[in-house]
Every structure is written in C-alpha cells, then in structure tokens.
Design an enzyme around this catalytic site. Sequence first.
Site, PDB file in Angstrom:
ATOM      1  N   CYS A  73     -41.764   1.007 -60.934  1.00  0.00           N
ATOM      2  CA  CYS A  73     -41.555   2.404 -60.511  1.00  0.00           C
ATOM      3  C   CYS A  73     -42.907   2.983 -60.140  1.00  0.00           C
ATOM      4  O   CYS A  73     -43.867   2.234 -59.922  1.00  0.00           O
ATOM      5  CB  CYS A  73     -40.833   3.208 -61.596  1.00  0.00           C
ATOM      6  N   ASN A 131     -44.785   4.006 -64.182  1.00  0.00           N
ATOM      7  CA  ASN A 131     -44.583   3.026 -65.277  1.00  0.00           C
ATOM      8  C   ASN A 131     -44.510   3.711 -66.651  1.00  0.00           C
ATOM      9  O   ASN A 131     -44.950   3.158 -67.664  1.00  0.00           O
ATOM     10  CB  ASN A 131     -45.673   1.939 -65.259  1.00  0.00           C
ATOM     11  N   CYS A 157     -41.503   6.121 -67.081  1.00  0.00           N
ATOM     12  CA  CYS A 157     -40.108   6.587 -67.238  1.00  0.00           C
ATOM     13  C   CYS A 157     -39.109   5.490 -66.863  1.00  0.00           C
ATOM     14  O   CYS A 157     -38.468   4.884 -67.733  1.00  0.00           O
ATOM     15  CB  CYS A 157     -39.847   7.828 -66.386  1.00  0.00           C
ATOM     16  N   ARG A 158     -38.940   5.220 -65.576  1.00  0.00           N
ATOM     17  CA  ARG A 158     -37.841   4.361 -65.132  1.00  0.00           C
ATOM     18  C   ARG A 158     -38.059   2.879 -65.418  1.00  0.00           C
ATOM     19  O   ARG A 158     -37.178   2.207 -65.963  1.00  0.00           O
ATOM     20  CB  ARG A 158     -37.582   4.577 -63.635  1.00  0.00           C
ATOM     21  N   SER A 159     -39.218   2.348 -65.017  1.00  0.00           N
ATOM     22  CA  SER A 159     -39.373   0.889 -65.212  1.00  0.00           C
ATOM     23  C   SER A 159     -39.503   0.500 -66.693  1.00  0.00           C
ATOM     24  O   SER A 159     -38.968  -0.551 -67.086  1.00  0.00           O
ATOM     25  CB  SER A 159     -40.506   0.310 -64.350  1.00  0.00           C
ATOM     26  N   ASP A 183     -36.462   9.680 -59.689  1.00  0.00           N
ATOM     27  CA  ASP A 183     -37.541   9.925 -60.631  1.00  0.00           C
ATOM     28  C   ASP A 183     -37.190  11.126 -61.528  1.00  0.00           C
ATOM     29  O   ASP A 183     -37.002  12.228 -61.021  1.00  0.00           O
ATOM     30  CB  ASP A 183     -38.794  10.221 -59.796  1.00  0.00           C
TER      31      ASP A 183
END
Length: 176
Positions: A25, A28, A30-32, A143
């Site tokens: 993401c 690095n 939140c999402r990944s 995001d």
Amino acid sequence: MSSPVSHPETTTTPSPNKLSVCFVCLGNICRSPTAEGVFTKLVVDAGLRGRIRVDSVGTGAWHKGERADKRARTEAQRRGYDLQSVARQITTADFTNHNLLIGMDLTNLRELEALAAKSNGTAKISLLRSYDPLSPTDAEVPDPYYGGVEDFTRMFDMVEAACKGLLARLRSEWGL
Ligand code: 4NP
C-alpha cells in the site's frame, strides 16, 4: 508500547517450495499490514505456514519503522488478528524476493509497474480485490488513513474477502 518486531523474512529469496506473497500500500501502516495479518492467519489455520511466506511494504517512506496504525490494530484485535508489521519502503529487491506483489489500489499498481521496469525481479503484480470473486474489475481497497473507524471496518471486510479468495487461488494454481 511494545517494541517493534523485526522482519527477517524480507531479506530471504523465494525458495522453490515456499511461495512468497507481499502486500503493498502507500504507507505500510493501514491496508497492507492488515492484509499481511489477515492472510497470515488464513495460512496458519490452513496448515500452510511452511509453504507460504507473508510480508507487506509501502511505496512511501513517511512511516518507516512504525507499527501498524492504532485503529487497524484495534480492529484487528477485535477480529482475532495480530498485526506484526513494521513499516518499510519497497525496493527493487522486493521484485526478486517475492513471487507475488499485491497492491491495494490502482495507484499502488502503477507504482509497482514503474518500479518493476527498473528491477530484474520476476514478481507478479496484481490487485488484492481481483482475488475476491464478488468484486468488480479494478476494485480497490480505499485508503482509510484520513477516515474514521467505519472506514477501517470496511477496509477489513474487503481485505478478509479478498484474502480468502487469494488463498483459494494459490491452492489451485500452486497445488498447495
Ligand atoms: P496505507 O494508509 O497506505 O493503507 O498505510 C496510509 C497511511 C499513511 C498515509 C497515507 C496512507 N500518509 O499519507 O501518511
């Protein structure tokens, strides 16, 4: 706050019998890291820890060295996941060290494609929600960083659905 966990796996090259998956993401945090935590649990529960390596990385460097965002860790804990990642920025070595680089949105994908052109690696680039059979083409994981708690909840729902599909795909394509 507990001390960061090191990421020794990122320096290892893929072995012929261990598939290496890295989620990507922007920050690095939140999402990944969420995808890494969710997918790791699926892999462990499936008894495939010895066959699949899981990692995450960001295209940006702003949060290098940080643990996952507190809002992601709170939602992770509520759902039974442990987010272990420490943020780092992608390098061309990631295209050699992993078999799959899986982006969260189309911007991540474009950045990955640009970096791939400068690397000698052979990692396959894809979009996470492309593994969710119920997602439309080019669906993204938006995001949540500037959003609220509900954006993190939605993000987890999307990541969980896609990670289940990813594991099913890997099982059939790689014979796991
Ligand atoms: P992520 O979210 O890409 O899912 O980790 C973000 C985290 C931080 C920022 C942007 C996105 N930021 O601009 O600092």
